[in-house]
Design an enzyme around this catalytic site. Structure first.
Site, PDB file in Angstrom:
ATOM      1  N   GLU A  53      45.825  13.705  32.930  1.00  0.00           N
ATOM      2  CA  GLU A  53      45.453  12.304  33.193  1.00  0.00           C
ATOM      3  C   GLU A  53      46.509  11.351  32.665  1.00  0.00           C
ATOM      4  O   GLU A  53      47.294  11.693  31.782  1.00  0.00           O
ATOM      5  CB  GLU A  53      44.083  11.989  32.591  1.00  0.00           C
ATOM      6  CG  GLU A  53      43.916  12.380  31.120  1.00  0.00           C
ATOM      7  CD  GLU A  53      43.945  11.209  30.165  1.00  0.00           C
ATOM      8  OE1 GLU A  53      44.608  10.194  30.489  1.00  0.00           O
ATOM      9  OE2 GLU A  53      43.337  11.318  29.090  1.00  0.00           O
ATOM     10  N   ARG A  78      39.271  14.820  22.624  1.00  0.00           N
ATOM     11  CA  ARG A  78      38.919  15.545  23.848  1.00  0.00           C
ATOM     12  C   ARG A  78      39.322  14.780  25.105  1.00  0.00           C
ATOM     13  O   ARG A  78      38.622  14.782  26.109  1.00  0.00           O
ATOM     14  CB  ARG A  78      37.437  15.913  23.867  1.00  0.00           C
ATOM     15  CG  ARG A  78      36.989  16.705  22.648  1.00  0.00           C
ATOM     16  CD  ARG A  78      35.547  17.119  22.721  1.00  0.00           C
ATOM     17  NE  ARG A  78      35.355  18.175  23.718  1.00  0.00           N
ATOM     18  CZ  ARG A  78      35.574  19.472  23.492  1.00  0.00           C
ATOM     19  NH1 ARG A  78      36.014  19.888  22.315  1.00  0.00           N
ATOM     20  NH2 ARG A  78      35.357  20.355  24.447  1.00  0.00           N
ATOM     21  N   CYS A  83      52.499  15.828  31.286  1.00  0.00           N
ATOM     22  CA  CYS A  83      53.232  17.066  31.003  1.00  0.00           C
ATOM     23  C   CYS A  83      53.733  17.181  29.575  1.00  0.00           C
ATOM     24  O   CYS A  83      53.604  18.244  28.962  1.00  0.00           O
ATOM     25  CB  CYS A  83      54.378  17.255  31.994  1.00  0.00           C
ATOM     26  SG  CYS A  83      55.737  16.059  31.854  1.00  0.00           S
ATOM     27  N   ASP A 133      53.427  26.511  31.961  1.00  0.00           N
ATOM     28  CA  ASP A 133      53.390  25.087  32.307  1.00  0.00           C
ATOM     29  C   ASP A 133      51.939  24.669  32.536  1.00  0.00           C
ATOM     30  O   ASP A 133      51.371  24.891  33.592  1.00  0.00           O
ATOM     31  CB  ASP A 133      54.216  24.840  33.565  1.00  0.00           C
ATOM     32  CG  ASP A 133      54.370  23.362  33.887  1.00  0.00           C
ATOM     33  OD1 ASP A 133      53.751  22.536  33.191  1.00  0.00           O
ATOM     34  OD2 ASP A 133      55.125  23.042  34.827  1.00  0.00           O
TER      35      ASP A 133
END
Length: 277
Positions: A53, A78, A83, A133
């Protein structure tokens, strides 16, 4: 030259700042001796547990890449992230568990001139190097051995690695053909490399993460995405379900993607969301 005071790779990345037990509890895994099977289980559990997100860049915040801050956000609060957050978190956990990890960068959409702004990992275990990844949107579920000519099932989608000048390309079979998701080489990165890329991705008006909400979740046979006002469920056979989400439906849509915002952030996102075209 006296090397006794030179920092180790792990010190450079501050992997020890991660509360490993809290991270493992977040993704529902126990400590395990490094192995290809244990790496696969950990990678899959991370993808299933932690959303991709962009709420912070959407709200004008540049996400911190300090391990303690990433853990506070993705583990303790949480939330999810993109990335750098996902893969820096995974790398720190893997190093604490005893894996050999190299942090790399990748050029997104290399066939259309995309930027070198994505982070991925090379992990060595059981005599083999793997691509790991957990932060490429709703990309790969499992780590992939770094070899060409082999096709891998990723939650129902077909992926492979192919040779690229100076490195490899991650390719996905889409609409009857193989398309490059990103290309990458073996060069290790330093923390400053991600700080520079993170600044661009989090602040530049042409970044895909500053202008509209992006939330993605991958599970077996379905990839769910909220991109702007469009909630889409995609399947490996090419079928999809599409729903337009209004401001009043936003909280429910986010919960359906396992993303739970506090009241203040939800209010800010709803205001931003209502102003989108």
């Amino acid at each position: 030259m006296d090397t006794t005071t030179m920092p180790t790779t792990t010190d450079i990345w501050h992997s020890g700042d991660l509360d490993l037990d809290a991270y493992l509890a977040r993704i529902g895994q126990a400590r395990a001796t490094p192995s290809a099977a244990a790496l696969t289980a950990l990678h899959e559990a991370h993808v299933r547990a932690i959303p991709f997100e962009n709420i912070d860049p959407l709200l004008g915040r540049s996400p911190s890449l300090a391990i303690g801050d990433i853990a506070d956000k993705l583990v303790h609060r949480r939330r999810g992230g993109y990335c750098y957050e996902h893969n820096l978190l995974l790398a720190a956990a893997l190093e604490q568990l005893g894996y050999d990890v190299v942090r790399q960068t990748a050029r997104v959409q290399p066939d259309s001139g995309g930027p070198r702004t994505h982070m991925n990992l090379r992990v060595h275990v059981d005599g083999t190097d793997y691509l790991a990844d957990t932060g490429f949107g709703a990309g790969i579920m499992h780590p992939m051995p770094l070899r060409t000519g082999t096709e891998f099932d990723q939650a129902g989608w077909r992926y492979r690695l192919s040779a690229d000048e100076g490195g490899l390309r991650l390719e996905k079979f889409t609409d009857g053909e193989w398309r490059a998701e990103y290309s990458f080489g073996p060069e290790p990165q330093q923390p400053i490399d991600y700080e520079v890329a993170n600044h661009y991705v989090a602040t530049h008006p042409r970044s895909p993460f500053t202008g509209r909400i992006v939330v993605m979740r991958l599970s077996d046979g379905v990839c769910r995405k909220l991109i702007g006002k469009h909630l889409v469920a995609e399947h490996p056979d090419g079928s999809r379900e599409h729903t337009v989400i209004g401001p009043d439906d936003l909280a429910g849509a986010l919960r359906s993607l396992d993303l739970h915002l506090d009241a203040a952030d939800l209010h800010l996102v709803r205001e931003r969301y209502a102003g989108e075209g």
